[in-house]
Scaffold this motif. Structure first.
Motif, PDB file in Angstrom:
ATOM      1  N   THR A 127       7.956  31.501  13.676  1.00 29.34           N
ATOM      2  CA  THR A 127       6.668  30.900  13.271  1.00 29.34           C
ATOM      3  C   THR A 127       6.530  29.265  13.117  1.00 29.34           C
ATOM      4  O   THR A 127       5.935  28.593  13.696  1.00 29.34           O
ATOM      5  CB  THR A 127       5.633  31.564  12.726  1.00 29.34           C
ATOM      6  N   GLN A 128       7.575  29.063  12.358  1.00 25.81           N
ATOM      7  CA  GLN A 128       7.386  27.590  11.815  1.00 25.81           C
ATOM      8  C   GLN A 128       7.807  26.904  12.777  1.00 25.81           C
ATOM      9  O   GLN A 128       7.645  25.532  13.038  1.00 25.81           O
ATOM     10  CB  GLN A 128       8.450  27.491  10.785  1.00 25.81           C
ATOM     11  N   ALA A 137       1.338  29.691   8.857  1.00 24.89           N
ATOM     12  CA  ALA A 137       1.519  29.792  10.250  1.00 24.89           C
ATOM     13  C   ALA A 137       0.390  30.783  10.625  1.00 24.89           C
ATOM     14  O   ALA A 137      -0.264  30.639  11.481  1.00 24.89           O
ATOM     15  CB  ALA A 137       2.762  30.692  10.844  1.00 24.89           C
ATOM     16  N   ILE A 196      11.304  26.029   4.050  1.00 27.86           N
ATOM     17  CA  ILE A 196      10.303  27.280   4.411  1.00 27.86           C
ATOM     18  C   ILE A 196      10.961  27.771   5.554  1.00 27.86           C
ATOM     19  O   ILE A 196      11.165  29.020   5.544  1.00 27.86           O
ATOM     20  CB  ILE A 196       8.742  26.723   4.398  1.00 27.86           C
ATOM     21  N   ARG A 199      -1.537  29.621  13.670  1.00 27.27           N
ATOM     22  CA  ARG A 199      -2.042  28.079  13.594  1.00 27.27           C
ATOM     23  C   ARG A 199      -0.782  27.327  13.634  1.00 27.27           C
ATOM     24  O   ARG A 199      -0.236  27.268  12.487  1.00 27.27           O
ATOM     25  CB  ARG A 199      -2.796  28.163  12.169  1.00 27.27           C
ATOM     26  N   ASP A 200      -1.061  26.051  14.171  1.00 30.22           N
ATOM     27  CA  ASP A 200       0.003  25.249  14.116  1.00 30.22           C
ATOM     28  C   ASP A 200      -0.152  24.313  12.846  1.00 30.22           C
ATOM     29  O   ASP A 200      -1.110  24.222  12.289  1.00 30.22           O
ATOM     30  CB  ASP A 200       0.335  24.560  15.510  1.00 30.22           C
ATOM     31  N   SER A 201       0.729  23.076  12.874  1.00 28.07           N
ATOM     32  CA  SER A 201       1.017  22.208  11.843  1.00 28.07           C
ATOM     33  C   SER A 201      -0.435  21.495  11.810  1.00 28.07           C
ATOM     34  O   SER A 201      -0.581  21.051  10.835  1.00 28.07           O
ATOM     35  CB  SER A 201       2.083  21.424  11.899  1.00 28.07           C
ATOM     36  N   GLU A 235      15.651  29.578  10.967  1.00 30.23           N
ATOM     37  CA  GLU A 235      14.516  30.481  10.954  1.00 30.23           C
ATOM     38  C   GLU A 235      14.712  31.717  11.971  1.00 30.23           C
ATOM     39  O   GLU A 235      14.473  32.802  11.804  1.00 30.23           O
ATOM     40  CB  GLU A 235      13.445  29.702  11.298  1.00 30.23           C
ATOM     41  N   ALA A 269       5.891  30.374   4.532  1.00 34.47           N
ATOM     42  CA  ALA A 269       5.807  30.516   6.155  1.00 34.47           C
ATOM     43  C   ALA A 269       4.711  31.113   6.697  1.00 34.47           C
ATOM     44  O   ALA A 269       3.937  30.754   7.568  1.00 34.47           O
ATOM     45  CB  ALA A 269       7.195  31.013   6.508  1.00 34.47           C
ATOM     46  N   LEU A 317       5.528  26.759  15.976  1.00 38.98           N
ATOM     47  CA  LEU A 317       4.055  26.089  15.538  1.00 38.98           C
ATOM     48  C   LEU A 317       4.202  24.665  14.950  1.00 38.98           C
ATOM     49  O   LEU A 317       3.244  24.027  14.424  1.00 38.98           O
ATOM     50  CB  LEU A 317       3.415  27.091  14.754  1.00 38.98           C
ATOM     51  N   ARG A 318       5.516  24.235  15.100  1.00 35.59           N
ATOM     52  CA  ARG A 318       5.885  22.609  14.945  1.00 35.59           C
ATOM     53  C   ARG A 318       5.603  22.226  13.371  1.00 35.59           C
ATOM     54  O   ARG A 318       5.135  21.284  13.141  1.00 35.59           O
ATOM     55  CB  ARG A 318       5.097  21.679  15.697  1.00 35.59           C
ATOM     56  N   PHE A 319       5.903  23.288  12.342  1.00 38.20           N
ATOM     57  CA  PHE A 319       5.855  22.854  10.881  1.00 38.20           C
ATOM     58  C   PHE A 319       6.931  21.771  10.491  1.00 38.20           C
ATOM     59  O   PHE A 319       6.649  21.151   9.664  1.00 38.20           O
ATOM     60  CB  PHE A 319       5.796  24.069  10.136  1.00 38.20           C
ATOM     61  N   THR A 361       9.761  31.721   0.231  1.00 37.30           N
ATOM     62  CA  THR A 361       9.558  30.782   1.453  1.00 37.30           C
ATOM     63  C   THR A 361       9.056  31.723   2.506  1.00 37.30           C
ATOM     64  O   THR A 361       8.207  31.156   3.215  1.00 37.30           O
ATOM     65  CB  THR A 361      10.934  30.315   1.936  1.00 37.30           C
ATOM     66  N   LYS A 362       9.248  33.163   2.411  1.00 43.67           N
ATOM     67  CA  LYS A 362       8.621  33.961   3.568  1.00 43.67           C
ATOM     68  C   LYS A 362       7.186  33.681   3.232  1.00 43.67           C
ATOM     69  O   LYS A 362       6.322  33.587   4.170  1.00 43.67           O
ATOM     70  CB  LYS A 362       9.097  35.228   3.557  1.00 43.67           C
ATOM     71  N   LEU A 384      18.498  30.394  -0.779  1.00 45.14           N
ATOM     72  CA  LEU A 384      17.262  30.117   0.208  1.00 45.14           C
ATOM     73  C   LEU A 384      17.148  31.301   1.251  1.00 45.14           C
ATOM     74  O   LEU A 384      15.785  31.760   1.232  1.00 45.14           O
ATOM     75  CB  LEU A 384      17.624  28.887   1.081  1.00 45.14           C
ATOM     76  N   GLN A 385      18.049  31.800   2.000  1.00 42.41           N
ATOM     77  CA  GLN A 385      17.571  33.009   2.870  1.00 42.41           C
ATOM     78  C   GLN A 385      17.614  34.266   2.115  1.00 42.41           C
ATOM     79  O   GLN A 385      17.208  34.901   2.918  1.00 42.41           O
ATOM     80  CB  GLN A 385      18.658  32.661   4.092  1.00 42.41           C
ATOM     81  N   GLN A 416       9.322  21.842   4.643  1.00 42.80           N
ATOM     82  CA  GLN A 416       8.947  22.427   5.556  1.00 42.80           C
ATOM     83  C   GLN A 416      10.316  23.211   6.192  1.00 42.80           C
ATOM     84  O   GLN A 416      10.324  24.245   6.584  1.00 42.80           O
ATOM     85  CB  GLN A 416       8.382  21.724   6.730  1.00 42.80           C
ATOM     86  N   SER A 432      12.505  31.738   5.465  1.00 41.61           N
ATOM     87  CA  SER A 432      11.747  32.481   5.870  1.00 41.61           C
ATOM     88  C   SER A 432      12.580  33.365   6.879  1.00 41.61           C
ATOM     89  O   SER A 432      12.151  34.562   7.343  1.00 41.61           O
ATOM     90  CB  SER A 432      10.385  32.034   6.674  1.00 41.61           C
ATOM     91  N   GLY A 433      13.678  32.644   7.620  1.00 43.15           N
ATOM     92  CA  GLY A 433      14.560  33.330   8.352  1.00 43.15           C
ATOM     93  C   GLY A 433      15.036  34.538   8.035  1.00 43.15           C
ATOM     94  O   GLY A 433      15.660  35.556   8.660  1.00 43.15           O
ATOM     95  N   ILE A 467      13.852  27.932   7.247  1.00 45.55           N
ATOM     96  CA  ILE A 467      15.378  28.362   7.109  1.00 45.55           C
ATOM     97  C   ILE A 467      15.133  29.578   6.287  1.00 45.55           C
ATOM     98  O   ILE A 467      15.457  30.497   6.283  1.00 45.55           O
ATOM     99  CB  ILE A 467      16.025  27.392   6.325  1.00 45.55           C
TER     100      ILE A 467
END
Lengths: 605, 482
Positions: free
Chosen positions: B364-365, A46, B348, A214-216, B385, A42, B368-370, A38-39, A31-32, B345, B352-353, B350
């Motif tokens: 950001t996630q 955002a 995403i 931009r938040d969720s 993240e 993300a 921004l409360r995703f 995923t980047k 994943l990471q 989410q 994107s970290g 984890i």
């Protein structure tokens, strides 16, 4: 401990712990470290990347008069999620002066399937291109309407009603253009024609990007890293044109109600001073909301205003072409300035003369009196020099020489190095063309193509090319490609013709005499020292086209003009006065002959 | 005991790991609840500030536990257990509805979840029962009583309080029973049953061609028979039984296929017939062989067939949110905007970290409360993240080290009470760790239980602290016992 037989199970339990942890580590590694998608996701989550539009470059005339500028307009956008259930619809409708029904209709359109970008979280366009006064009330009470935003954009506006074809317009970019150039996205404006199209990349500037967080819930929480990654827009460059808007105005006004065009060039630089095509339109018609409606109307107009006659229409040059013929015949030694030919006036064969004058005539008188038989005989002598030969090879060689000389005037081709978007090439027919038409190399002779000698046959020129002929005569042998952008680099496009400088004096002299004694004398002002040549070209089943080329002052040319008016009559009556008035305007910055001006201006055909 | 021996005998390694995790958790709670308007980490209006208060309270409790005499816990174990059962039963009567569960009670400004404290109380009671001098897990009494001690609070929490997540944690005690001698087949059967039910449910919707039923029954039948064959061949002296099962299975399915040319055959029924044949053969083998394992196998086969057969009906009767979670994790359906949203989410965030993470407060996630529930059950996504692969691996390594240390400590206990309690502690932390991170990483359905020491929450932090420190006290006291 005693009798502890199950202590080995600690290893099973510890093994399971390590197994679970290992599975987690593998998933986390995937994943990471391995998965990069995923980047992007993300970032999509955002970041709201908002385009910042640069201001488009302004356009000035050669004297620094502002011609085209930007005008702010306002779009209203709504974010449905933020509007909430207690949205004051009535107040909002009153603020922008629409009815509740309009509001409901617009909201339904926003939610319809046709709106591909629909989301309740992102700004949706509610109303576009409103003027400052339309949104003034809303602006003051905007805080009452959550989710409603006002977005500023700019449209083009014009100081003058002239020069529509030259300036062109901007419009929303088409899908095809978006596919071809990744710079553009849907809804962008692009130069669709004229100068706006030619200099699109220079005028548009470069778009900027603002990265917002931009938040969720889709609410903007500020700039990402305080704007450190934002890209500032680069404003478009300003453009100074070679046009003289006052001269352009005179040209367009004089062409009002007629079909035709007028072109003026400064011969020393190739700068186009005026480029008028009639009928024209007010460029403000193609701005904003009414653009598409007005564009359709212009497109369907039977007089084809969108067709820029100055560069696109081709005409037989008529007697104006005699200047070119005189120069080529001199250069190819078919005639000398002293060569005389007889003229039987209306009874001349195979080409009759349309003017009454003495006989025989020399070149100077022939130009002054526009003697048709003289130029036919000269052309015949040029083509038949040394006889035809057994397979017409001598004749063909002579014809090709003539054709090459004529093309060196920029005829029969477009100006490749010009900054004009749409040009026609006109015609200087090739020998092969005649072979085909007359079905064989020996089936055509000088007499077959005799109409070329007086600019009536297959030879076709655009008004711009016609004006360029005048520029070549003014410069005595060369021209600089006509252009609209007033920059030095475009003055370097110098083209030499095949004609020696020494041959021009007599042609200029002849053109002066046209204005003092000949067909142009009614349009002359002595003080301006105009040299000119009229033309009246016959058009099948329609009225004659009136043509004129002029140079002024003839001894130190500052302006050359070509005028073509379709199906109206004599060149001397229609084209010459327009050119003369344009020259007066340009050289004296005023028009003294108001009576003539009004007479020509208000004549409607 | 004197002060000096107390300080030197307590296991400082475990305490250091505990403190590291609690403080790192607190840092991430602040990160997960940070939102541009920066307030102090100690401000009681934000979760990090409250958590800091809970931490301080927990530390005081920890010290108190270390001071109280160790024999107290064994003495009051049953009384506490009885009290617990009473409180668990009363709780829903005075609790408010929190997201469908009735497990929170308010005492003034505090909100307490008694189910959190049920774990250490049950562990104490279990340890006390299993440390009886005559305890023998092989006897029915000593199998049924411990299981009842475990099942009672579990059932109350699951059915009466509707808090499935907390209830599932009680399964951890079966690891303790296993360590203390319960047959491994209980756990193996449980795992096998879960696999079979998953298969049955997963392929329920995959229809066989020609309208003859679905893949569900066939898939679990085949896997079940493979298990049966394997165990039968392992334990049965007479190998003919296994061979006969294989032959009858193949023959029955083949016959059904042929008959299907003329008559439509329901292959779900055929599967039941196949299992029926296998059961008959297995019974015969059991009688001939006199092997207990074969009898157990027979029971397992019949029970799992029954459970698989009714599993789909049970699934349909579950509350919507639970059914959706199960269906999503089995990939029977997709629900990216509903049940799956949280996990998508979280992945995403984890992912994107990356390796190093985006930095504390820079995710950001997170800011921004995703990821909903990010400071509580999904705290691991903020760690992923903002601290990246290094952070997540660090947490896992710390946790594994902590768990292995607890197992080591449990094994070094001289008395059985301490060992059973120690294993209970390790097992509970292990199950929390597995379910929580397994859920965040998308291996397991979304079950709302906290990641010990990291997730925000006063009840859970205090309960975990009590759970752990009672064991540390027992461990520290072991020296004096002899």
């Amino acid at each position: 401990m005693v009798n502890e037989i199950y202590y080995k199970r600690r290893y099973v339990i510890s093994g399971v712990v390590i197994l679970v942890a290992t599975i987690f580590c593998i998933r986390l590694f995937n994943l990471q470290i391995l998965d990069s998608s995923t980047k992007d996701k993300a970032d999509t989550n955002a970041f709201l990347k908002q385009t910042i539009y640069p201001s488009r470059g302004l356009i000035y005339d050669r004297n620094g008069e502002l011609l085209v500028y930007n005008q702010p307009v306002y779009d209203i956008t709504v974010i449905i999620k933020q509007m909430g259930s207690r949205f004051d619809t009535l107040g909002f409708c009153n603020a922008i002066d629409i009815s509740r029904d309009d509001f409901q209709k617009r909201m339904l359109e926003i939610r319809s399937k046709k709106n591909k970008g629909f989301s309740i979280y992102t700004p949706q366009v509610f109303e576009t291109q409103l003027q400052a006064e339309d949104i003034a009330q809303l602006q003051q009470t905007l805080y009452k309407y959550p989710g409603v935003n006002i977005r500023k954009r700019t449209l083009r506006n014009y100081t003058y009603t002239f020069g529509a074809q030259v300036l062109g317009s901007i419009g929303e970019v088409s899908q095809k253009m978006i596919d071809n150039d990744s710079y553009y996205t849907s809804g962008d404006y692009i130069g669709r024609d004229g100068i706006e199209r030619t200099y699109e990349k220079y005028l548009r500037g470069e778009k900027g990007v603002e990265i917002l967080l931009r938040d969720s819930k889709g609410i903007i929480q500020g700039k990402y890293e305080d704007g450190a990654n934002d890209i500032e827009p680069v404003s478009g460059g300003n453009l100074t044109l070679t046009l003289d808007i006052k001269l352009q105005r005179v040209a367009e006004e004089l062409l009002e109600g007629k079909i035709g065009s007028a072109v003026a060039i400064e011969p020393k630089t190739g700068e186009i001073l005026a480029l008028a095509s009639s009928p024209s339109w007010d460029p403000r018609l193609l701005v904003g909301k009414s653009r598409s409606k007005n564009y359709t109307a212009l497109k369907n107009n039977p007089d084809k205003p969108l067709y820029n006659r100055a560069t696109q229409a081709t005409y037989p040059p008529g007697s104006t072409f005699k200047t070119v013929q005189a120069l080529i015949c001199l250069q190819e030694k078919a005639i000398t300035p002293n060569t005389m030919y007889g003229c039987q006036g209306k009874n001349s064969r195979p080409i009759a003369c349309t003017h009454s004058h003495g006989s025989p005539v020399n070149l100077l008188s022939a130009l002054e009196q526009s003697c048709n038989p003289y130029f036919w005989r000269a052309y015949e002598d040029l083509l038949e020099k040394g006889g035809y030969g057994s397979q017409n090879e001598n004749f063909r060689r002579n014809y090709v020489r003539w054709q090459t000389d004529a093309k060196s005037f920029g005829l029969g081709q477009t100006f490749k190095d010009a900054d004009l978007p749409t040009q026609s090439s006109g015609t200087i027919p090739t020998a092969e063309y005649y072979d085909k038409v007359y079905k064989g190399k020996t089936n055509w002779k000088a007499s077959t193509i005799r109409s070329n000698s007086i600019g009536q046959g297959e030879v076709l020129v655009t008004p711009l090319q016609l004006c360029n002929i005048a520029a070549i005569i003014a410069n005595e042998g060369y021209y600089i490609t006509p252009h609209l952008n007033k920059v030095d680099s475009l003055r370097q496009n110098i083209h030499q013709t095949n004609i020696d400088k020494k041959h021009f004096a007599i042609v200029k002299d002849g053109m002066s005499r046209v204005m003092t004694y000949g067909t142009g004398r009614y349009s002359n002002i002595d003080s301006l020292k105009i040299g000119g040549k009229t033309g009246t070209a016959q058009v099948k089943n329609k009225g004659d086209n009136a043509l004129f080329i002029g140079i002024a002052p003839i001894d130190d040319p500052k302006i050359v003009v070509a005028v073509v008016v379709e199906n109206i009559g004599f060149g001397a009556t229609w084209a010459a006065p327009i050119a003369s008035l344009m020259i007066e305007q340009y050289l004296t910055d005023t028009i003294r002959r108001q009576e003539l001006y009004n007479q020509k201006r208000y004549y409607k055909k | 005991m004197n002060r000096k021996s107390f300080i030197s005998s307590v296991d400082w390694l475990t305490i250091v790991l505990y403190l590291i995790m609690v403080f790192f958790g607190w840092v991430n709670i602040y990160g997960a609840s940070y939102n541009f308007e920066q307030t102090s980490r100690f401000d009681l209006s934000n979760p990090a500030g409250k958590q800091f208060l809970w931490m301080m309270i927990s530390f005081v409790i920890a010290v108190a536990i270390l001071i109280i005499d160790e024999s107290t816990y064994e003495t009051i174990a049953y009384i506490l257990y009885a009290l617990l059962i009473a409180i668990l039963i009363i709780t829903p009567l005075i609790a408010k509805d929190v997201k469908g569960s009735y497990s929170w009670i308010s005492i003034g400004p505090l909100r307490i979840q008694p189910a959190e404290f049920a774990k250490f109380v049950t562990a104490l009671a279990l340890a006390k029962w299993m440390s009886r001098y005559d305890f023998k897990i092989e006897t029915w009494r000593d199998l049924v009583v411990p299981i009842s001690l475990i099942i009672a609070p579990m059932l109350i929490i699951m059915v009466w309080q509707r808090e499935t997540g907390s209830a599932l944690v009680f399964l951890a005690f079966f690891i303790v029973l296993y360590r203390e001698g319960m047959s491994g087949y209980f756990i193996a059967s449980g795992v096998a049953l879960v696999v079979l039910v998953c298969l049955a449910l997963k392929f329920q919707s995959a229809q066989l061609p020609l309208g003859v039923g679905n893949w569900g029954s066939i898939s679990y039948t085949i896997v079940l028979l493979l298990i049966v064959l394997a165990i039968d061949l392992l334990y049965s002296k007479d190998k003919r039984g296994g061979l006969m099962i294989l032959i009858t299975t193949v023959l029955t399915y083949a016959t059904a296929l042929v008959v299907n040319i003329w008559l439509t055959v329901d292959f779900s029924t055929i599967s039941l017939i196949v299992i029926g044949f296998a059961a008959i053969i297995l019974t015969a083998t059991a009688i001939v062989d006199r092997q207990n394992a074969i009898w157990i196998l027979l029971v397992f086969m019949i029970v799992s067939t029954a459970i698989c057969e009714i599993s789909d009906n049970v699934l349909q009767k579950l509350p919507d949110h639970q059914r959706n979670r199960i269906e999503v994790i089995l990939k029977i359906k997709e629900d990216p905007k509903g049940v799956e949203y949280n996990v998508i989410q979280a992945k995403i965030a984890i992912g994107s970290g990356g390796f190093k993470g985006k930095g504390h407060l820079k995710g950001t996630q997170s800011t921004l409360r995703f990821v909903p529930e990010q400071h509580t059950d999904f705290i691991f996504s903020t760690i992923g993240e903002e601290f990246g692969f290094l952070g997540t691996i660090g947490v896992i390594v710390a946790f594994v080290g902590f768990l292995l240390r607890l197992i080591f400590l449990a094994e070094r206990q001289k008395d059985k009470f301490s060992r059973v309690y120690g294993y209970s502690v390790a097992s509970i932390f292990f199950v929390h760790f597995t379910i929580n991170i397994g859920m965040v990483l998308g291996f397991l359905p979304v079950i709302g239980i906290p990641l010990p020491f990291f997730s925000y929450g006063g009840s859970s932090l205090m309960a975990f602290t009590i759970l752990l420190f009672i064991f540390l006290k027992l461990d520290a006291a072991r020296v004096e016992k002899l």
